[in-house]
Write an enzyme that holds these catalytic residues in place. Structure first.
Site, PDB file in Angstrom:
ATOM      1  N   TYR A   1       0.834  -0.975   0.194  1.00  0.00           N
ATOM      2  CA  TYR A   1      -0.293   0.004   0.007  1.00  0.00           C
ATOM      3  C   TYR A   1       0.836   1.058   0.024  1.00  0.00           C
ATOM      4  O   TYR A   1       0.190   2.026  -0.577  1.00  0.00           O
ATOM      5  CB  TYR A   1      -0.695  -0.120   1.139  1.00  0.00           C
ATOM      6  CG  TYR A   1      -1.557  -1.027   1.392  1.00  0.00           C
ATOM      7  CD1 TYR A   1      -3.006  -0.610   0.360  1.00  0.00           C
ATOM      8  CD2 TYR A   1      -2.306  -1.975   2.019  1.00  0.00           C
ATOM      9  CE1 TYR A   1      -4.510  -1.810  -0.117  1.00  0.00           C
ATOM     10  CE2 TYR A   1      -3.188  -2.659   2.185  1.00  0.00           C
ATOM     11  CZ  TYR A   1      -3.733  -2.868   0.957  1.00  0.00           C
ATOM     12  OH  TYR A   1      -4.621  -3.291   1.177  1.00  0.00           O
TER      13      TYR A   1
HETATM   14  C1  LIG Z   1      -0.869  -7.494   0.359  1.00  0.00           C
HETATM   15  C2  LIG Z   1      -1.113  -8.217  -1.688  1.00  0.00           C
HETATM   16  C3  LIG Z   1      -2.719  -7.575  -1.528  1.00  0.00           C
HETATM   17  C4  LIG Z   1      -0.466  -7.646  -2.478  1.00  0.00           C
HETATM   18  O1  LIG Z   1      -0.609  -8.641  -3.856  1.00  0.00           O
HETATM   19  P1  LIG Z   1       0.459  -8.957  -4.758  1.00  0.00           P
HETATM   20  O2  LIG Z   1      -0.152  -9.506  -6.198  1.00  0.00           O
HETATM   21  O3  LIG Z   1       1.315 -10.067  -3.764  1.00  0.00           O
HETATM   22  O4  LIG Z   1       1.164  -7.525  -5.014  1.00  0.00           O
HETATM   23  P2  LIG Z   1       1.440  -7.298  -6.077  1.00  0.00           P
HETATM   24  O5  LIG Z   1       3.008  -8.097  -7.007  1.00  0.00           O
HETATM   25  O6  LIG Z   1       0.831  -6.615  -7.558  1.00  0.00           O
HETATM   26  O7  LIG Z   1       2.991  -6.259  -5.874  1.00  0.00           O
HETATM   27  C5  LIG Z   1       2.268  -4.856  -6.930  1.00  0.00           C
HETATM   28  C6  LIG Z   1       3.941  -3.466  -6.067  1.00  0.00           C
HETATM   29  O8  LIG Z   1       3.574  -3.653  -4.643  1.00  0.00           O
HETATM   30  C7  LIG Z   1       4.844  -2.496  -4.058  1.00  0.00           C
HETATM   31  N1  LIG Z   1       5.055  -3.986  -2.885  1.00  0.00           N
HETATM   32  C8  LIG Z   1       4.746  -5.525  -2.845  1.00  0.00           C
HETATM   33  N2  LIG Z   1       4.921  -6.415  -1.682  1.00  0.00           N
HETATM   34  C9  LIG Z   1       5.795  -5.161  -1.239  1.00  0.00           C
HETATM   35  C10 LIG Z   1       6.578  -5.767  -0.015  1.00  0.00           C
HETATM   36  N3  LIG Z   1       7.379  -6.177   1.218  1.00  0.00           N
HETATM   37  N4  LIG Z   1       7.681  -3.817   0.399  1.00  0.00           N
HETATM   38  C11 LIG Z   1       7.476  -2.998  -0.541  1.00  0.00           C
HETATM   39  N5  LIG Z   1       6.869  -2.700  -1.406  1.00  0.00           N
HETATM   40  C12 LIG Z   1       5.523  -3.911  -1.438  1.00  0.00           C
HETATM   41  C13 LIG Z   1       6.161  -3.114  -4.992  1.00  0.00           C
HETATM   42  O9  LIG Z   1       6.440  -1.615  -4.970  1.00  0.00           O
HETATM   43  C14 LIG Z   1       4.832  -4.357  -5.901  1.00  0.00           C
HETATM   44  O10 LIG Z   1       5.547  -3.596  -7.310  1.00  0.00           O
HETATM   45  P3  LIG Z   1       6.821  -4.929  -8.480  1.00  0.00           P
HETATM   46  O11 LIG Z   1       6.056  -5.639  -8.565  1.00  0.00           O
HETATM   47  O12 LIG Z   1       7.571  -3.264  -8.535  1.00  0.00           O
HETATM   48  O13 LIG Z   1       7.760  -4.381  -6.959  1.00  0.00           O
HETATM   49  C15 LIG Z   1      -1.562  -9.861  -1.271  1.00  0.00           C
HETATM   50  O14 LIG Z   1      -0.045  -9.482  -1.144  1.00  0.00           O
HETATM   51  C16 LIG Z   1      -1.347 -10.278  -0.321  1.00  0.00           C
HETATM   52  O15 LIG Z   1      -2.888 -11.496  -1.276  1.00  0.00           O
HETATM   53  N6  LIG Z   1      -1.408 -10.056   0.858  1.00  0.00           N
HETATM   54  C17 LIG Z   1      -2.320 -11.036   2.192  1.00  0.00           C
HETATM   55  C18 LIG Z   1      -3.140 -10.829   2.376  1.00  0.00           C
HETATM   56  C19 LIG Z   1      -3.399  -8.963   2.973  1.00  0.00           C
HETATM   57  O16 LIG Z   1      -2.722  -8.924   3.472  1.00  0.00           O
HETATM   58  N7  LIG Z   1      -4.411  -8.349   2.286  1.00  0.00           N
HETATM   59  C20 LIG Z   1      -4.749  -6.973   2.570  1.00  0.00           C
HETATM   60  C21 LIG Z   1      -5.430  -7.294   3.672  1.00  0.00           C
HETATM   61  S1  LIG Z   1      -6.225  -5.280   3.641  1.00  0.00           S
END
Ligand SMILES: CC(C)(COP(=O)(O)OP(=O)(O)OC[C@H]1O[C@@H](n2cnc3c(N)ncnc32)[C@H](O)[C@@H]1OP(=O)(O)O)[C@@H](O)C(=O)NCCC(=O)NCCS
Length: 174
Positions: free
Chosen positions: A144
């Protein structure tokens, strides 16, 4: 592939949505299924918008939805009470509340979450968007932050849940 769902489609996919939730949050299927009435209650919310990520076989690998919140709703009232007065009108009044965003662990880190969030907030559905996420050093917090969300409140505790949450906001007019 990212697709939009209407209310009916979100309702039809409730169990699959909760399965993605269980995997993403690392909770049991029964804990996830206990949330079914909550999802059902959201189907009637004003401004409901839902997007789903499907793999090549049509399997649901990620999902996000939200709506325009209003006073009298549990989450809205909890967040309103926690926000400083100036933040209430600036961030919460008329905001799009992102309720769920979950990606199956095996496809995390591949841009699915970002694509879902972008699709959900395209419109834009409201001047601002708000959400809560556990206030810990999680992948979601970094995700986020990278997407331009800012902390509005930290260490918020909801009744019946010992975890601390952060309230995050994003200005959709920027
Ligand atoms: C949070 C979540 C929705 C992110 O989805 P994702 O598909 O893994 O994320 P993306 O691959 O689209 O990441 C997009 C960008 O986010 C950023 N990002 C992702 N994880 C990060 C981290 N740990 N630290 C910093 N930036 C991060 C990066 O900029 C990334 O871009 P990049 O691909 O250029 O590196 C997913 O990890 C998830 O479902 N987590 C568990 C459930 C959860 O916590 N949901 C939110 C509850 S409110």
């Amino acid at each position: 592939m990212i697709v939009s769902w209407d209310r009916r489609q979100l309702g039809e996919h409730r169990d699959e949505v909760l399965d993605v939730y269980a995997q993403a949050m690392g909770v049991s299927g029964s804990v996830a299924r206990s949330r079914r009435p909550i999802v059902t209650s959201h189907l009637e919310r004003k401004g409901l918008k839902a997007v789903a990520a499907q793999d090549a076989d049509g399997r649901l690998v990620g999902v996000a939805y939200g709506y325009l919140g209003a006073p009298g709703q549990w989450w809205h009232d909890q967040v309103q009470a926690a926000l400083p007065a100036d933040h209430r009108s600036r961030w919460l009044a008329g905001a799009f509340e992102v309720c769920e965003l979950h990606v199956r662990p095996e496809v995390q880190g591949q841009g699915v979450g970002r694509s879902l969030l972008d699709a959900l907030l395209t419109g834009p559905p409201a001047p601002t968007a708000v959400l809560t996420t556990p206030d810990a050093d999680t992948r979601a917090r970094g995700f986020y932050r990278a997407a331009g969300w800012v902390d509005l409140v930290r260490r918020l505790v909801f009744p019946g849940d010992p975890r601390e949450f952060a309230v995050l906001g994003k200005d959709l007019r920027a």
